[in-house]
Scaffold this motif. Structure first.
Motif, PDB file in Angstrom:
ATOM      1  N   LEU A 141      67.320  80.623   2.298  1.00 38.15           N
ATOM      2  CA  LEU A 141      68.292  80.279   3.328  1.00 38.15           C
ATOM      3  C   LEU A 141      68.579  78.770   3.320  1.00 38.15           C
ATOM      4  CD1 LEU A 141      69.772  82.051   5.232  1.00 38.15           C
ATOM      5  CD2 LEU A 141      67.985  81.721   6.930  1.00 38.15           C
ATOM      6  N   MET A 144      92.860  98.806   8.872  1.00 32.50           N
ATOM      7  CA  MET A 144      92.455  97.417   8.593  1.00 32.50           C
ATOM      8  C   MET A 144      93.676  96.499   8.719  1.00 32.50           C
ATOM      9  SD  MET A 144      89.216  97.154   7.872  1.00 32.50           S
ATOM     10  CE  MET A 144      87.844  98.265   7.480  1.00 32.50           C
ATOM     11  N   ARG A 192      88.607  98.052  15.440  1.00 34.92           N
ATOM     12  CA  ARG A 192      87.310  97.882  14.769  1.00 34.92           C
ATOM     13  C   ARG A 192      86.332  98.999  15.175  1.00 34.92           C
ATOM     14  NH1 ARG A 192      83.890  93.567  12.762  1.00 34.92           N
ATOM     15  NH2 ARG A 192      81.726  94.151  13.037  1.00 34.92           N
ATOM     16  N   GLN A 243      69.425  83.078  -3.042  1.00 36.96           N
ATOM     17  CA  GLN A 243      68.538  81.914  -2.901  1.00 36.96           C
ATOM     18  C   GLN A 243      67.951  81.867  -1.485  1.00 36.96           C
ATOM     19  OE1 GLN A 243      70.589  78.319  -5.053  1.00 36.96           O
ATOM     20  NE2 GLN A 243      72.079  79.313  -3.731  1.00 36.96           N
ATOM     21  N   GLY A 294      74.244  92.560   3.153  1.00 38.48           N
ATOM     22  CA  GLY A 294      72.981  91.830   3.255  1.00 38.48           C
ATOM     23  C   GLY A 294      73.039  90.425   2.693  1.00 38.48           C
ATOM     24  N   ALA A 295      74.256  89.900   2.512  1.00 34.50           N
ATOM     25  CA  ALA A 295      74.393  88.564   1.919  1.00 34.50           C
ATOM     26  C   ALA A 295      74.049  87.460   2.914  1.00 34.50           C
ATOM     27  CB  ALA A 295      75.816  88.375   1.403  1.00 34.50           C
ATOM     28  N   GLU A 355      78.333 100.894   6.056  1.00 36.21           N
ATOM     29  CA  GLU A 355      77.050 100.459   5.465  1.00 36.21           C
ATOM     30  C   GLU A 355      76.184 101.615   4.965  1.00 36.21           C
ATOM     31  OE1 GLU A 355      76.042  96.183   7.618  1.00 36.21           O
ATOM     32  OE2 GLU A 355      75.674  98.028   8.734  1.00 36.21           O
ATOM     33  N   ALA A 361      73.779  83.963  -2.819  1.00 38.64           N
ATOM     34  CA  ALA A 361      73.087  84.298  -1.574  1.00 38.64           C
ATOM     35  C   ALA A 361      71.693  84.880  -1.813  1.00 38.64           C
ATOM     36  CB  ALA A 361      73.942  85.275  -0.773  1.00 38.64           C
ATOM     37  N   THR A 370      78.903  90.521   0.060  1.00 34.47           N
ATOM     38  CA  THR A 370      78.466  91.891  -0.126  1.00 34.47           C
ATOM     39  C   THR A 370      77.379  92.174   0.919  1.00 34.47           C
ATOM     40  OG1 THR A 370      77.132  90.941  -1.874  1.00 34.47           O
ATOM     41  CG2 THR A 370      79.091  92.108  -2.558  1.00 34.47           C
ATOM     42  N   SER A 420      76.261  86.699   8.755  1.00 35.45           N
ATOM     43  CA  SER A 420      76.112  86.303  10.169  1.00 35.45           C
ATOM     44  C   SER A 420      75.433  84.946  10.275  1.00 35.45           C
ATOM     45  CB  SER A 420      75.286  87.339  10.939  1.00 35.45           C
ATOM     46  OG  SER A 420      75.825  88.597  10.715  1.00 35.45           O
ATOM     47  N   PRO A 448      87.158  93.491  10.652  1.00 38.30           N
ATOM     48  CA  PRO A 448      88.202  93.889  11.586  1.00 38.30           C
ATOM     49  C   PRO A 448      87.864  93.378  12.978  1.00 38.30           C
ATOM     50  CG  PRO A 448      86.858  95.790  10.894  1.00 38.30           C
ATOM     51  CD  PRO A 448      86.400  94.634  10.094  1.00 38.30           C
TER      52      PRO A 448
HETATM   53  N1  Z5A Z   1      85.727  95.853   5.972  1.00 41.20           N
HETATM   54  C1  Z5A Z   1      86.536  96.596   5.117  1.00 41.20           C
HETATM   55  O1  Z5A Z   1      86.107  97.632   4.609  1.00 41.20           O
HETATM   56  N2  Z5A Z   1      87.809  96.171   4.880  1.00 41.20           N
HETATM   57  C2  Z5A Z   1      88.351  95.075   5.448  1.00 41.20           C
HETATM   58  O2  Z5A Z   1      89.511  94.748   5.213  1.00 41.20           O
HETATM   59  C3  Z5A Z   1      87.488  94.299   6.327  1.00 41.20           C
HETATM   60  C4  Z5A Z   1      86.202  94.722   6.546  1.00 41.20           C
HETATM   61  C5  Z5A Z   1      88.035  93.066   6.973  1.00 41.20           C
HETATM   62  C6  Z5A Z   1      82.305  95.260   8.951  1.00 41.20           C
HETATM   63  O3  Z5A Z   1      82.149  93.968   8.513  1.00 41.20           O
HETATM   64  C7  Z5A Z   1      82.675  96.173   7.819  1.00 41.20           C
HETATM   65  O4  Z5A Z   1      84.085  96.178   7.613  1.00 41.20           O
HETATM   66  C8  Z5A Z   1      82.079  95.747   6.512  1.00 41.20           C
HETATM   67  C9  Z5A Z   1      83.260  95.571   5.562  1.00 41.20           C
HETATM   68  C10 Z5A Z   1      84.358  96.324   6.237  1.00 41.20           C
HETATM   69  N3  Z5A Z   1      81.318  96.836   6.075  1.00 41.20           N
HETATM   70  N4  Z5A Z   1      80.326  96.991   5.539  1.00 41.20           N
HETATM   71  N5  Z5A Z   1      79.432  97.438   5.100  1.00 41.20           N
HETATM   72  P1  Z5A Z   1      81.085  92.970   9.136  1.00 41.20           P
HETATM   73  O5  Z5A Z   1      81.376  91.718   8.448  1.00 41.20           O
HETATM   74  O6  Z5A Z   1      81.165  92.991  10.602  1.00 41.20           O
HETATM   75  O7  Z5A Z   1      79.655  93.600   8.784  1.00 41.20           O
HETATM   76  P2  Z5A Z   1      78.661  93.360   7.627  1.00 41.20           P
HETATM   77  O8  Z5A Z   1      79.186  93.429   6.297  1.00 41.20           O
HETATM   78  O9  Z5A Z   1      77.641  94.375   7.907  1.00 41.20           O
HETATM   79  O10 Z5A Z   1      78.126  91.856   7.773  1.00 41.20           O
HETATM   80  P3  Z5A Z   1      76.990  91.188   8.653  1.00 41.20           P
HETATM   81  O11 Z5A Z   1      76.673  91.926   9.910  1.00 41.20           O
HETATM   82  O12 Z5A Z   1      77.413  89.793   8.813  1.00 41.20           O
HETATM   83  O13 Z5A Z   1      75.702  91.327   7.791  1.00 41.20           O
HETATM   84  P4  Z5A Z   1      75.162  90.622   6.495  1.00 41.20           P
HETATM   85  O14 Z5A Z   1      76.066  89.872   5.677  1.00 41.20           O
HETATM   86  O15 Z5A Z   1      74.556  91.784   5.820  1.00 41.20           O
HETATM   87  O16 Z5A Z   1      74.233  89.478   6.985  1.00 41.20           O
HETATM   88  P5  Z5A Z   1      73.020  89.312   7.973  1.00 41.20           P
HETATM   89  O17 Z5A Z   1      72.890  90.415   9.018  1.00 41.20           O
HETATM   90  O18 Z5A Z   1      73.151  87.930   8.405  1.00 41.20           O
HETATM   91  O19 Z5A Z   1      71.767  89.391   6.934  1.00 41.20           O
HETATM   92  C11 Z5A Z   1      71.110  90.587   6.604  1.00 41.20           C
HETATM   93  C12 Z5A Z   1      69.584  90.358   6.659  1.00 41.20           C
HETATM   94  O20 Z5A Z   1      69.191  89.472   5.588  1.00 41.20           O
HETATM   95  C13 Z5A Z   1      69.098  89.714   7.956  1.00 41.20           C
HETATM   96  O21 Z5A Z   1      67.910  90.321   8.334  1.00 41.20           O
HETATM   97  C14 Z5A Z   1      68.879  88.248   7.562  1.00 41.20           C
HETATM   98  O22 Z5A Z   1      67.871  87.638   8.324  1.00 41.20           O
HETATM   99  C15 Z5A Z   1      68.481  88.354   6.107  1.00 41.20           C
HETATM  100  N6  Z5A Z   1      68.870  87.176   5.294  1.00 41.20           N
HETATM  101  C16 Z5A Z   1      70.052  86.512   5.352  1.00 41.20           C
HETATM  102  N7  Z5A Z   1      70.102  85.500   4.453  1.00 41.20           N
HETATM  103  C17 Z5A Z   1      68.901  85.527   3.814  1.00 41.20           C
HETATM  104  C18 Z5A Z   1      68.332  84.736   2.751  1.00 41.20           C
HETATM  105  N8  Z5A Z   1      69.014  83.742   2.160  1.00 41.20           N
HETATM  106  N9  Z5A Z   1      67.098  85.055   2.340  1.00 41.20           N
HETATM  107  C19 Z5A Z   1      66.412  86.079   2.904  1.00 41.20           C
HETATM  108  N10 Z5A Z   1      66.882  86.868   3.902  1.00 41.20           N
HETATM  109  C20 Z5A Z   1      68.116  86.599   4.353  1.00 41.20           C
END
Ligand code: Z5A
Length: 214
Positions: free
Chosen positions: A195, A75, A55, A193, A18-19, A161, A191, A16, A22, A45
């Motif tokens: 890191l 998608m 994408r 918990q 912010g999980a 988002e 998630a 979900t 990346s 995508p």
């Molecule tokens: N999508 C869809 O609708 N249908 C489909 O079939 C498919 C996808 C395949 C793009 O995906 C979008 O496409 C997504 C679903 C849709 N849409 N949304 N919303 P994506 O995977 O490219 O984008 P994303 O969901 O935004 O994921 P992301 O960029 O990987 O972000 P994230 O999971 O939110 O994670 P992050 O950027 O690594 O972490 C967020 C922040 O939290 C960051 O500052 C980290 O340093 C911090 N963080 C991470 N872990 C921790 C812990 N454990 N403690 C504290 N802070 C943390």
């Protein structure tokens, strides 16, 4: 003496907002490399030239609202390209594939979030994938409010988002429902918990897969 062929896994990573997907992806990639696993890392995508163009269309802002069916079909259009050009050939060549999101995201976002009926998504799934399913799906799960606070802090939000909290609650509920439906495939990681703890759990999953290999 005959050697058994080692199993190569198709692993998908879901989560979900912010999980920390990346961060988790980088960790999983390096854990697999450390275990001397030949791995291809990719995303949806996207994942190929044409699928990355799709994408950009999916995540960009437009002066016209994208309807839910268009979003779903795009998608799966990208997925068809990705499977043909990258995922199937890599698996056939004996490589592991680590994919950042896959079809469970279509059920969660277009099904749970946008309200498209599950049966309609299932039709596209069997058309595009036939019988191919991920071996393991790692779901990074945390309360919606906590995830949204993290992404607001991070900034740079894409079209999906910027949805409302209720949308993301439905997305989370749908992921958890699918995890219940497919308990052998899903591994849920809490998630919320630290890191360090999340990485420890991810390492445990990789160890389980690598050690289960003949
Ligand atoms: N999508 C869809 O609708 N249908 C489909 O079939 C498919 C996808 C395949 C793009 O995906 C979008 O496409 C997504 C679903 C849709 N849409 N949304 N919303 P994506 O995977 O490219 O984008 P994303 O969901 O935004 O994921 P992301 O960029 O990987 O972000 P994230 O999971 O939110 O994670 P992050 O950027 O690594 O972490 C967020 C922040 O939290 C960051 O500052 C980290 O340093 C911090 N963080 C991470 N872990 C921790 C812990 N454990 N403690 C504290 N802070 C943390």
């Amino acid at each position: 003496m005959q050697f058994e062929r080692k199993k190569n896994y198709f692993i998908t990573l879901e989560g979900t907002e912010g999980a920390g997907k990346s961060t988790a992806l980088k960790f999983l990639h390096s854990a697999l490399l450390k275990a001397e696993t030949p791995v291809v890392i990719t995303r949806e995508p996207g994942g190929t030239l044409i699928a990355e163009e799709i994408r950009a269309l999916l995540l960009g802002e437009h002066s016209e609202t994208m309807c839910s069916d268009t979003e779903l079909l795009l998608m799966f259009a990208g997925r068809a390209q990705h499977l043909t050009q990258l995922i199937r050939p890599a698996l056939a060549a004996g490589q592991w594939v680590l994919c950042d999101r896959f079809t469970d995201a279509s059920y969660a976002y277009q099904g749970g979030g946008r309200g498209i009926a599950e049966q309609r998504i299932a039709v596209l799934e069997s058309w595009v994938q036939q019988d191919l399913q991920p071996d393991i799906t790692i779901l990074l799960d945390l309360p919606v409010e906590m995830g949204l606070q993290r992404i607001i802090k991070r900034g740079n939000l894409d079209r999906i988002e910027t949805e409302q909290q209720a949308f993301f609650q439905r997305v989370r509920d749908c992921y958890l429902e699918r995890a219940k439906q497919f308990p052998n495939r899903f591994r849920i990681v809490d998630a919320s918990q630290s890191l360090a703890k999340v990485k420890e759990m991810l390492q445990g999953i990789i160890d389980e897969l690598v050690n289960s290999n003949p």
